[in-house]
Write an enzyme that holds these catalytic residues in place. Structure first.
Site, PDB file in Angstrom:
ATOM      1  N   ASP A  63     -22.390  20.706  16.393  1.00  0.00           N
ATOM      2  CA  ASP A  63     -21.601  19.585  16.995  1.00  0.00           C
ATOM      3  C   ASP A  63     -20.282  20.015  17.010  1.00  0.00           C
ATOM      4  O   ASP A  63     -19.499  19.313  16.021  1.00  0.00           O
ATOM      5  CB  ASP A  63     -22.175  18.391  16.425  1.00  0.00           C
ATOM      6  N   CYS A 115     -20.586 -12.078  40.574  1.00  0.00           N
ATOM      7  CA  CYS A 115     -19.637 -10.974  39.879  1.00  0.00           C
ATOM      8  C   CYS A 115     -18.719 -11.834  38.588  1.00  0.00           C
ATOM      9  O   CYS A 115     -18.172 -12.645  38.805  1.00  0.00           O
ATOM     10  CB  CYS A 115     -18.814 -10.158  40.651  1.00  0.00           C
ATOM     11  N   CYS A 151     -14.785 -10.904  39.805  1.00  0.00           N
ATOM     12  CA  CYS A 151     -14.346 -11.644  41.358  1.00  0.00           C
ATOM     13  C   CYS A 151     -15.056 -12.822  41.756  1.00  0.00           C
ATOM     14  O   CYS A 151     -14.913 -13.464  43.014  1.00  0.00           O
ATOM     15  CB  CYS A 151     -14.178 -10.666  42.463  1.00  0.00           C
ATOM     16  N   LYS A 173     -33.161  17.859  20.893  1.00  0.00           N
ATOM     17  CA  LYS A 173     -32.276  17.040  20.022  1.00  0.00           C
ATOM     18  C   LYS A 173     -32.978  16.441  18.769  1.00  0.00           C
ATOM     19  O   LYS A 173     -34.235  16.358  18.783  1.00  0.00           O
ATOM     20  CB  LYS A 173     -31.768  15.906  20.539  1.00  0.00           C
ATOM     21  N   LYS A 216     -27.840  23.657  16.900  1.00  0.00           N
ATOM     22  CA  LYS A 216     -26.835  23.085  18.033  1.00  0.00           C
ATOM     23  C   LYS A 216     -25.787  22.648  17.068  1.00  0.00           C
ATOM     24  O   LYS A 216     -25.927  21.455  16.849  1.00  0.00           O
ATOM     25  CB  LYS A 216     -27.521  22.131  19.000  1.00  0.00           C
ATOM     26  N   CYS A 269     -12.371  -6.440  44.141  1.00  0.00           N
ATOM     27  CA  CYS A 269     -12.792  -6.801  42.843  1.00  0.00           C
ATOM     28  C   CYS A 269     -11.786  -6.323  41.667  1.00  0.00           C
ATOM     29  O   CYS A 269     -11.922  -5.137  41.685  1.00  0.00           O
ATOM     30  CB  CYS A 269     -14.221  -6.528  42.490  1.00  0.00           C
ATOM     31  N   GLU A 283     -31.625  28.079  17.538  1.00  0.00           N
ATOM     32  CA  GLU A 283     -30.176  28.231  16.834  1.00  0.00           C
ATOM     33  C   GLU A 283     -29.889  26.807  16.860  1.00  0.00           C
ATOM     34  O   GLU A 283     -30.120  25.901  17.574  1.00  0.00           O
ATOM     35  CB  GLU A 283     -29.122  28.916  17.748  1.00  0.00           C
ATOM     36  N   TYR A 315     -22.064  32.517  19.746  1.00  0.00           N
ATOM     37  CA  TYR A 315     -23.423  32.581  20.088  1.00  0.00           C
ATOM     38  C   TYR A 315     -23.798  33.251  21.598  1.00  0.00           C
ATOM     39  O   TYR A 315     -24.813  33.266  22.040  1.00  0.00           O
ATOM     40  CB  TYR A 315     -24.018  31.215  20.136  1.00  0.00           C
ATOM     41  N   CYS A 369     -21.657  -5.415  42.326  1.00  0.00           N
ATOM     42  CA  CYS A 369     -20.642  -6.195  43.078  1.00  0.00           C
ATOM     43  C   CYS A 369     -20.436  -5.162  44.080  1.00  0.00           C
ATOM     44  O   CYS A 369     -19.939  -4.251  44.079  1.00  0.00           O
ATOM     45  CB  CYS A 369     -19.666  -6.517  42.134  1.00  0.00           C
TER      46      CYS A 369
HETATM   47  S1  IVH Z   1     -25.427  27.850  24.111  1.00  0.00           S
HETATM   48  C1  IVH Z   1     -25.535  27.852  28.507  1.00  0.00           C
HETATM   49  N1  IVH Z   1     -25.814  27.561  21.801  1.00  0.00           N
HETATM   50  O1  IVH Z   1     -23.800  22.693  23.468  1.00  0.00           O
HETATM   51  C2  IVH Z   1     -24.947  26.752  27.552  1.00  0.00           C
HETATM   52  N2  IVH Z   1     -24.355  25.979  22.941  1.00  0.00           N
HETATM   53  O2  IVH Z   1     -24.754  21.022  25.652  1.00  0.00           O
HETATM   54  C3  IVH Z   1     -24.271  27.661  26.683  1.00  0.00           C
HETATM   55  N3  IVH Z   1     -23.443  24.370  21.505  1.00  0.00           N
HETATM   56  O3  IVH Z   1     -21.160  23.459  25.595  1.00  0.00           O
HETATM   57  C4  IVH Z   1     -24.430  27.018  25.382  1.00  0.00           C
HETATM   58  N4  IVH Z   1     -24.242  24.935  19.663  1.00  0.00           N
HETATM   59  O4  IVH Z   1     -20.469  23.744  23.185  1.00  0.00           O
HETATM   60  C5  IVH Z   1     -25.230  27.244  22.783  1.00  0.00           C
HETATM   61  N5  IVH Z   1     -26.062  27.456  19.363  1.00  0.00           N
HETATM   62  C6  IVH Z   1     -25.497  27.022  20.647  1.00  0.00           C
HETATM   63  C7  IVH Z   1     -24.715  25.863  20.608  1.00  0.00           C
HETATM   64  C8  IVH Z   1     -24.376  25.292  21.735  1.00  0.00           C
HETATM   65  C9  IVH Z   1     -23.381  24.128  20.157  1.00  0.00           C
HETATM   66  C10 IVH Z   1     -22.686  23.377  22.496  1.00  0.00           C
HETATM   67  C11 IVH Z   1     -21.904  23.921  23.371  1.00  0.00           C
HETATM   68  C12 IVH Z   1     -22.065  23.798  24.761  1.00  0.00           C
HETATM   69  C13 IVH Z   1     -23.125  22.541  24.463  1.00  0.00           C
HETATM   70  C14 IVH Z   1     -24.260  22.624  25.662  1.00  0.00           C
END
Ligand code: IVH
Length: 690
Positions: free
Chosen positions: A121, A411, A414, A317, A119, A435, A117, A229, A429
């Site tokens: 942002d 440092c 300090c 990523k 990810k 400090c 899926e 999701y 330090c």
């Molecule tokens: S599953 C078990 N699916 O990524 C964790 N997360 O780094 C449940 N996120 O906090 C997340 N797209 O905010 C999942 N398709 C996706 C996602 C996703 C974005 C984010 C989510 C999570 C973060 C984890």
């Protein structure tokens, strides 16, 4: 129309309008005209005006938001909202695949169907439905508890206020990602500029800022979206596989990201990753990688959680975005734990939509290794939420004015001599609260939300109190009120303070005099000890006295106690050394002992009503059907402690084939020994019981 007819009609309208919202916003296939839709909304409004107390939780009138002024309430999540571990290249992704199989004791090439899926942002949200009505929505917060942002989430059109159809569980929690599209983000920034307001750095910040508005009419004016999701209910899994779950979510009226794909083998996963890297450019929202999730939910459960992340999923990523710029200077920063970090001051440059003007150079070795010099032209990169970094210096663009940077031995704040722990790269330090840079940051950490949570002592005030010598260590916070009473320059007469603010500060400080153990361990700022580790330590030692007594005896070289520390799951040798070193420094020990005069530390109460609570188990030999890690995780889930050596405290030993010394030890100590089959029976019976 009488009351009961009105109630019925309002229910009909809520469901009907939800249905049309879905067809219009999610599916883009409206079945009625805008005029007809507006008429339904109007009908709903009029009825609500006549019977205000009949306004439903899933009423469409919530979509426009309502001004609220108080703060958000905290919501404890039923199950923690986890995060994901990351991988950045094929090799690491392959290692993740191998680890899955090792844990599940499957052959290396055993197929494990996995859903990919995007990810997104954005920021995650949790939505609760009761009898199909959206009743509560929360942010992720620290993963354990978030903020109640129900009113704001109701304004998000992708979120159904009433679930579609009638085959949904009575109580349901849905999780997903709130995000803003790129166009909406640009539009929003444009209009903010016109109004002389600062712009948002990226769509994710814009989405977060919009969701966390105390006035939800503002959220309503910001175009937020939601991809679902995940879903769960109290009774357990709703489906057998993740793909089925995604389908279910759609039938209930949620938008699921269309780019999810079930992949059966490794090659297919990689090909899809590459394909999506290209597709990414055409999407109108930001994604920073793919999440791969094991499809079979039974396997997901077996895999369990390690630290804050599930073993069954990984974020793969995308490669980072890069740009070229010039290093104008290199400066040194002193961190909270005394670590000295060189930072490159860069000619500002836009990387992946964000202006970058500084990048950490991490440590001296890194500067040498990459041979980065002042005035060099360099490549900087940013990967999603990762902080900017310098990839390399462009040697062919090196000028004669370029200067090699010489790291100091003292440092920068300090001037005390810097120290290098054997085996660690960073210079530190060790002057602690002596400090200034360190002291201020340690104090800020000490009062921060997840530590002692003292409102009214924000960064600015800490710096001010420090500057006036009123707070130079955590203990001073608790003696401040007393000192203030006998002072001529009472705080309440300071500009911007007054009676009420001063009283609020005393109240906040007094509230912090009672503090749960894990928060105190986190607050005192031991290097590497974040919230998760602090919780592990609290759970293990239960009281601060016991924790301190143990760690101090390690200082006196008690090998047994040190071993006990490193055997806590999640605590490695590096962390253990840092904990021990921390208390070896006199000023830290004094600070902690001083604190104990002022705070009451609540012991950590671990639920001891799990089926195997109080039992200590040792695994030995090789198990046939499950891996050692899985066996360990099964035992811990049921409340047992897993030890690596057999002693009189061991409740029983699970022995696989070829068990050696530990089995012998068990026999000689008269400890019960069971085989793998018996262990599985215990797990099965105990799971049924819990
Ligand atoms: S599953 C078990 N699916 O990524 C964790 N997360 O780094 C449940 N996120 O906090 C997340 N797209 O905010 C999942 N398709 C996706 C996602 C996703 C974005 C984010 C989510 C999570 C973060 C984890």
């Amino acid at each position: 129309m009488d009351r009961s007819q009105a109630a019925k009609e309002l229910e009909r309208l809520a469901k009907l309008i939800s249905q049309h919202d879905y067809l219009y916003f999610t599916m883009a296939i409206p079945e009625i005209s805008d005029i007809q839709y507006d008429a339904l909304i109007k009908q709903n409004q009029e009825l609500e005006a006549q019977f205000p107390d009949l306004r439903r939780l899933d009423s469409p009138s919530h979509r426009i938001g309502s001004p609220v002024s108080s703060q958000f309430d905290k919501v404890k999540h039923r199950k923690p909202m986890l995060s994901l571990d990351n991988v950045f290249n094929e090799k690491e992704f392959l290692e993740f695949q191998k680890k899955l199989r090792r844990f599940l004791k499957m052959p290396e090439d055993f197929p494990i169907p996995t859903v990919a899926e995007p990810k997104i942002d954005g920021l995650s949200a949790s939505l609760h439905y009761q009898d199909g009505q959206f009743v509560l929505g929360a942010t992720r917060g620290d993963g354990q508890a978030g903020e109640n942002v129900t009113a704001n989430l109701r304004t998000v059109r992708d979120i159904p206020l009433h679930l579609l159809g009638d085959s949904f569980p009575k109580s349901l929690e849905v999780r997903g990602e709130i995000y803003m599209t790129l166009e909406d983000f640009e539009e929003l920034n444009k209009s903010r500029k016109q109004q002389n307001e600062s712009d948002f750095a990226n769509p994710r910040n814009a989405a977060a800022g919009s969701l966390r508005q105390l006035d939800s009419t503002i959220t309503a004016s910001r175009p937020l979206h939601f991809f679902a999701y995940y879903a769960q209910n109290l009774e357990g899994n709703l489906t057998k596989t993740h793909s089925e779950l995604l389908e279910k979510l759609q039938t209930w009226g949620f938008t699921v990201n269309p780019y999810h794909k079930l992949c059966n083998e490794f090659g297919e996963m990689l090909a899809y990753y590459q394909e999506m890297q290209e597709t990414r450019e055409q999407l109108n929202y930001e994604i920073d990688g793919l999440v791969f999730k094991v499809n079979d939910q039974l396997l997901q459960e077996r895999l369990g959680v390690v630290g804050r992340a599930p073993r069954h999923s990984i974020a793969f990523k995308f490669a980072a975005e890069q740009a070229e710029t010039v290093v104008e200077d290199i400066i040194l920063q002193v961190g909270r734990t005394g670590v000295i970090t060189p930072v490159a001051v860069l000619r500002p440059v836009i990387v992946g939509g964000v202006t970058v003007s500084r990048a950490s150079l991490h440590n001296e070795e890194e500067i040498r290794r990459k041979d980065i010099r002042i005035n060099d032209t360099v490549i900087v990169q940013r990967a999603g939420d990762v902080i900017p970094q310098i990839v390399k210096a462009l040697e062919n663009k090196r000028l004669s004015t370029s200067q090699i940077y010489n790291f100091t031995d003292n440092c920068p704040c300090c001037n005390s001599k810097l120290h290098k722990t054997p085996g660690q790269i960073a210079k530190r330090c060790l002057n602690g609260f002596g400090c200034e840079d360190q002291a201020i940051q340690r104090l800020i950490h000490f009062v921060s939300r997840d530590a002692l949570n003292i409102d009214g002592l924000g960064e600015k005030n800490i710096a001010k109190f420090y500057g006036l010598n009123l707070i130079t260590s955590p203990v001073d916070i608790f003696t401040l009120e007393g000192r203030n009473q006998s002072s001529k320059e009472s705080i309440e007469n300071w500009e911007g303070w007054g009676k009420q603010s001063t009283q609020n500060l005393w109240d906040a400080i007094n509230k912090a005099r009672t503090i749960p153990l894990d928060r105190l361990i986190y607050a005192i700022g031991i290097p590497q000890i974040g919230q998760t580790t602090a919780k592990l330590l609290a759970k293990h030692y239960k009281t601060f006295e016991k924790f301190l007594e143990n760690i101090i005896s390690v200082n006196q070289n008690d090998a047994k106690v040190y071993k006990e520390l490193t055997e806590i799951e999640g605590i490695g040798h590096g962390m253990a050394r840092d904990i021990v070193d921390f208390f070896q420094q006199k000023h830290n020990l004094q600070m902690v002992e001083g604190l104990l005069q002022h705070v009451n530390v609540l012991p950590c109460e671990v639920s001891d009503n799990l089926p195997l609570s109080g039992k200590t188990i040792v695994f030995t030999g090789s198990l046939e059907n499950i891996s050692r890690s899985e066996a360990k995780s099964q035992a811990e889930k049921l409340g047992a402690k897993v030890a690596s050596t057999v002693s009189a405290q061991t409740t029983f030993v699970v022995a696989g084939s070829n068990a050696g010394q530990k089995l012998k030890a068990a026999h000689s100590l008269n400890v019960t020994v069971i085989d793998e089959a018996k262990w599985q029976k215990i797990v099965k019976d105990s799971t049924a019981q819990s």
